[in-house]
Design an enzyme around this catalytic site. Structure first.
Site, short mmCIF file in Angstrom:
data_model
loop_
_atom_site.label_atom_id
_atom_site.label_comp_id
_atom_site.label_asym_id
_atom_site.label_seq_id
_atom_site.Cartn_x
_atom_site.Cartn_y
_atom_site.Cartn_z
N ALA A 101 43.90 17.43 -100.57
CA ALA A 101 43.85 17.31 -101.98
C ALA A 101 44.42 18.77 -102.70
CB ALA A 101 42.68 16.58 -102.50
N THR A 112 40.87 25.11 -96.96
CA THR A 112 40.34 24.27 -95.79
C THR A 112 39.14 23.63 -96.21
OG1 THR A 112 39.39 26.04 -94.41
CG2 THR A 112 41.64 25.60 -93.97
N LYS A 123 34.13 26.58 -100.55
CA LYS A 123 32.61 27.12 -101.08
C LYS A 123 32.11 27.85 -99.82
CE LYS A 123 31.89 23.28 -102.28
NZ LYS A 123 32.95 22.33 -102.86
N GLY A 151 35.42 23.21 -110.27
CA GLY A 151 36.79 22.78 -110.49
C GLY A 151 37.86 23.49 -111.53
N GLY A 179 35.94 6.18 -104.67
CA GLY A 179 36.57 7.43 -104.23
C GLY A 179 35.60 8.70 -104.94
N GLU A 213 31.73 10.43 -101.48
CA GLU A 213 32.25 10.37 -99.93
C GLU A 213 31.22 9.32 -99.15
OE1 GLU A 213 32.80 14.12 -98.32
OE2 GLU A 213 33.19 14.83 -100.06
N ASP A 269 25.44 20.49 -102.29
CA ASP A 269 26.96 20.91 -102.90
C ASP A 269 26.46 21.86 -104.25
OD1 ASP A 269 29.90 20.84 -103.30
OD2 ASP A 269 29.05 20.07 -105.33
N LYS A 274 27.16 26.04 -104.83
CA LYS A 274 27.97 26.65 -106.21
C LYS A 274 27.08 27.59 -107.06
CE LYS A 274 31.02 22.50 -106.37
NZ LYS A 274 31.04 21.12 -106.76
N GLY A 290 39.28 17.37 -108.42
CA GLY A 290 40.71 16.50 -108.61
C GLY A 290 41.63 17.53 -107.98
N1 LIG Z 1 39.02 18.11 -103.72
C1 LIG Z 1 38.39 18.75 -104.93
O1 LIG Z 1 38.56 18.26 -106.19
C2 LIG Z 1 38.08 20.15 -104.64
C3 LIG Z 1 37.32 20.71 -105.83
C4 LIG Z 1 36.92 22.08 -105.64
C5 LIG Z 1 36.99 22.64 -104.42
N2 LIG Z 1 37.27 21.88 -103.21
C6 LIG Z 1 37.29 22.65 -101.93
O2 LIG Z 1 38.61 22.82 -101.47
C7 LIG Z 1 38.78 22.74 -100.04
C8 LIG Z 1 39.89 21.79 -99.99
O3 LIG Z 1 39.55 20.58 -100.31
P1 LIG Z 1 40.32 19.06 -100.39
O4 LIG Z 1 39.73 18.15 -101.08
O5 LIG Z 1 41.90 19.64 -100.48
O6 LIG Z 1 40.26 18.96 -98.83
P2 LIG Z 1 40.89 18.01 -97.94
O7 LIG Z 1 41.73 17.03 -98.44
O8 LIG Z 1 40.03 17.48 -96.73
O9 LIG Z 1 41.89 18.94 -97.10
C9 LIG Z 1 41.57 20.17 -96.30
C10 LIG Z 1 42.73 20.46 -95.61
O10 LIG Z 1 42.57 21.52 -94.54
C11 LIG Z 1 43.09 21.23 -93.40
N3 LIG Z 1 42.57 22.00 -92.35
C12 LIG Z 1 41.43 21.37 -91.64
N4 LIG Z 1 41.10 22.33 -90.81
C13 LIG Z 1 42.26 23.34 -90.65
C14 LIG Z 1 42.35 24.48 -89.78
N5 LIG Z 1 41.71 24.81 -88.60
N6 LIG Z 1 43.56 25.03 -90.08
C15 LIG Z 1 44.46 24.81 -90.95
N7 LIG Z 1 44.15 23.65 -92.03
C16 LIG Z 1 43.08 23.02 -91.76
C17 LIG Z 1 43.19 19.68 -93.38
O11 LIG Z 1 44.24 19.22 -92.41
P3 LIG Z 1 44.69 17.96 -91.83
O12 LIG Z 1 45.49 17.31 -93.48
O13 LIG Z 1 45.74 18.15 -90.91
O14 LIG Z 1 43.50 17.15 -92.02
C18 LIG Z 1 43.64 19.46 -94.79
O15 LIG Z 1 44.92 19.44 -95.11
C19 LIG Z 1 37.43 22.30 -99.60
O16 LIG Z 1 36.57 23.59 -99.16
C20 LIG Z 1 36.78 21.64 -100.80
O17 LIG Z 1 35.24 21.79 -100.77
C21 LIG Z 1 37.63 20.74 -103.30
#
Ligand SMILES: NC(=O)c1ccc[n+]([C@@H]2O[C@H](COP(=O)([O-])OP(=O)(O)OC[C@H]3O[C@@H](n4cnc5c(N)ncnc54)[C@H](OP(=O)(O)O)[C@@H]3O)[C@@H](O)[C@H]2O)c1
Lengths: 170, 332
Positions: free
Chosen positions: B13, B92, B121, B150, B203, B206, B217, B221, B313
């Site tokens: 995402a 990641t 984080k 965020g 959604g 989780e 979480d 932070k 988001g």
């Molecule tokens: N979503 C949010 O709103 C949000 C907000 C703030 C912070 N965050 C943080 O930002 C980070 C990413 O969040 P996200 O929502 O984007 O998570 P996500 O949708 O689960 O994406 C994680 C990505 O990392 C990839 N990945 C996993 N292991 C890997 C590795 N060893 N090498 C390279 N890539 C790898 C996954 O690959 P695949 O696609 O192949 O599975 C996926 O593309 C997390 O740490 C999360 O806590 C998220």
């Protein structure tokens, strides 16, 4: 009621006991005594600040007794319960537990549960209650909260306290 | 024109949000004299590498259609170590057990002389000080605005806009999922379990909501804030944490009758770090509803400053990452 008095004691031994005795005799509950030996009034007496809880109707009797025994009553004031806090408790709250808890806080003399509502959706279900505690000052309030925290911990209740608010920038 | 080369490690995402926002902003940035080129992208299956700049539109399409961006078998560390670029965007998954793979990626980036911008984080909640020192030792930037709140620019506000102030304390709501659950429970007088289910269907929560609802979480932070703002060396295990699972609709109603709302509040002051449900007066700036996040910062000179906004988001989080990228682009 909670009363604070400034008494003037003669500078001879045994005067403090003389001053405190009538308060106990009239079932008063002494909360604090501030005694400054090295600070004398122009009259040569020693000022003492006493805070205690006592029934309103015996206050005049107390002042009489103090003065008859030679203790000067320089000031009498009512201490208001100035600090207040709201708290929520969640868990298996039993009426008797609540009663005990309230008694414990009330019996401190410096804090009091002034409001309580309990919501029990059904027998054997989790209950929620809302309490308001007043105390003479912030320090006393935090002691009352400690009592409540202890109870919450022992009875496995979730205690929800307010955010800190009265701490603005210096 | 200043060309800044970046890699995107983790293409979920957030990673995709970064790609989309770079695509959307390319012209604006060019006008400001900055050209952002993405030279490597990886997900869990492999990578795309192009020293001349990846076509982001087709990378996004390939990810959507094939489930992976991979064109080759190179992994994240291959890109970080061997492809010439300036900034590693680490997005990641958060891992609070050992911080991997993010931790290794970040250390490798500093070793290779690359700045790091991250939303992850885990590594910061476990080894903040070492990461910061690794960046400093190599004269590199380490920016992590997206890890907390965020889209809400908490670190920019404190470190840049409020520079010169001493921060006395910070309170905030840093988890949108729990804020949503508590808001809905209060509005609808529905029990926790039902609202959680609703949040999962939407959604917002989780499938395994443990990290959110138990306050973990939020604790992570808060630790990042404590380390970044108060110079502490805390880990999330130093936080006193209480979650929201025991909260009843009756409690929320009692609070409401007395002009309070209940929020999962993070608090950092002196050495104490706590996450716990708290009574918040309805008209207090912390009393934000829905999935919003909020941070209230008490400083010596400016007094109290409160900001709120979207705590999660894809594009919202990318906003913070883009801002960090541009900070580095302008200052290096
Ligand atoms: N979503 C949010 O709103 C949000 C907000 C703030 C912070 N965050 C943080 O930002 C980070 C990413 O969040 P996200 O929502 O984007 O998570 P996500 O949708 O689960 O994406 C994680 C990505 O990392 C990839 N990945 C996993 N292991 C890997 C590795 N060893 N090498 C390279 N890539 C790898 C996954 O690959 P695949 O696609 O192949 O599975 C996926 O593309 C997390 O740490 C999360 O806590 C998220």
């Amino acid at each position: 009621m909670i009363v604070s008095m400034t008494l003037e004691l003669k500078d001879i031994p045994g005067q403090l006991v003389l001053a405190l005795a009538p308060i106990s005799e009239l079932h008063g509950n002494i909360m604090s005594v501030v005694h400054q030996h090295d600070e004398k009034t122009p009259r040569g007496t020693i000022p003492v600040q006493i805070t205690f809880e006592i029934e309103h109707k015996v206050l005049n009797k107390l002042i009489d007794r103090l003065e008859k025994s030679g203790v000067g009553v320089a000031r009498v004031g009512e201490e208001r319960l100035r600090s207040t806090v709201s708290v929520i408790l969640i868990g298996h709250i039993v009426h008797s537990d609540m009663g005990d808890t309230i008694d414990r806080i009330d019996s401190t003399g410096f804090a009091e549960v002034v409001d309580m509502s309990l919501s029990m959706p059904a027998i054997e279900k989790t209950s929620s209650s809302y309490l308001v505690i007043n105390a003479v000052g912030e320090k006393e309030l935090s002691i009352a909260l400690d009592i409540l925290r202890e109870v919450a911990h022992k009875k496995d209740l979730l205690m929800i306290e307010p955010i800190r608010q009265n701490s603005e920038a210096a | 024109m200043k060309t800044v080369r970046i890699s995107i490690i983790g293409f979920g995402a957030v990673g995709q949000g970064v790609a989309r926002s770079i695509l959307a902003k390319r012209e604006d940035l060019n006008k400001q004299g900055i050209d952002l080129q993405v030279v490597g992208i990886s997900d869990s299956k492999g990578s795309e590498i192009n020293a001349g700049g990846i076509n982001l539109k087709s990378a996004l399409e390939r990810k959507k259609n094939k489930g992976t961006v991979a064109k080759g078998k190179e992994n994240a560390l291959d890109i970080i170590r061997d492809v010439e670029h300036n900034i590693v965007v680490e997005a990641t998954p958060t891992n609070i057990e050992n911080g991997e793979p993010g931790l290794g990626n970040m250390f490798a980036a500093f070793e290779a002389g690359r700045h790091v911008v991250t939303s992850n984080k885990g590594p910061l909640a476990l080894r903040f000080k070492e990461l910061k020192e690794a960046a400093e030792d190599n004269g590199l930037y380490f920016r992590y605005e997206a890890t907390v709140g965020g889209a809400v620019p908490i670190f920019n506000l404190i470190h840049e806009a409020l520079a010169g102030n001493t921060v006395i304390g910070i309170e905030g709501i840093l988890n949108g999922t729990t804020n949503y659950i508590l808001t809905r429970m209060a509005e609808e007088r529905m029990p926790y379990e039902l609202v959680l289910k609703e949040a999962q269907e939407l959604g917002i929560a989780e499938a395994d909501p443990t990290y959110d609802v138990e306050g973990i979480d939020s604790a992570c932070k808060l630790v990042i804030i404590a380390n970044s703002v108060f110079g502490q060396d805390a880990t999330y295990r130093d936080v006193e944490v209480t979650g929201i699972t025991k909260i009843t609709p009756e409690a929320l109603e009692l609070a409401n009758k007395n002009n309070y709302v209940v929020k999962l509040v993070c608090e950092a002051r002196g050495n104490g770090l706590t996450v716990a449900p708290r009574l918040v007066p309805k008209r207090h700036p912390l009393a934000v509803g829905g999935t919003l996040n909020v941070a209230s910062i008490l400083t010596d000179l400016a007094g109290r400053i409160t900001i709120s906004g979207k705590g999660a988001g894809s594009i919202e989080t990318a906003s913070s990452i883009l801002s960090d990228i541009l900070f580095i682009a302008r200052n290096s």
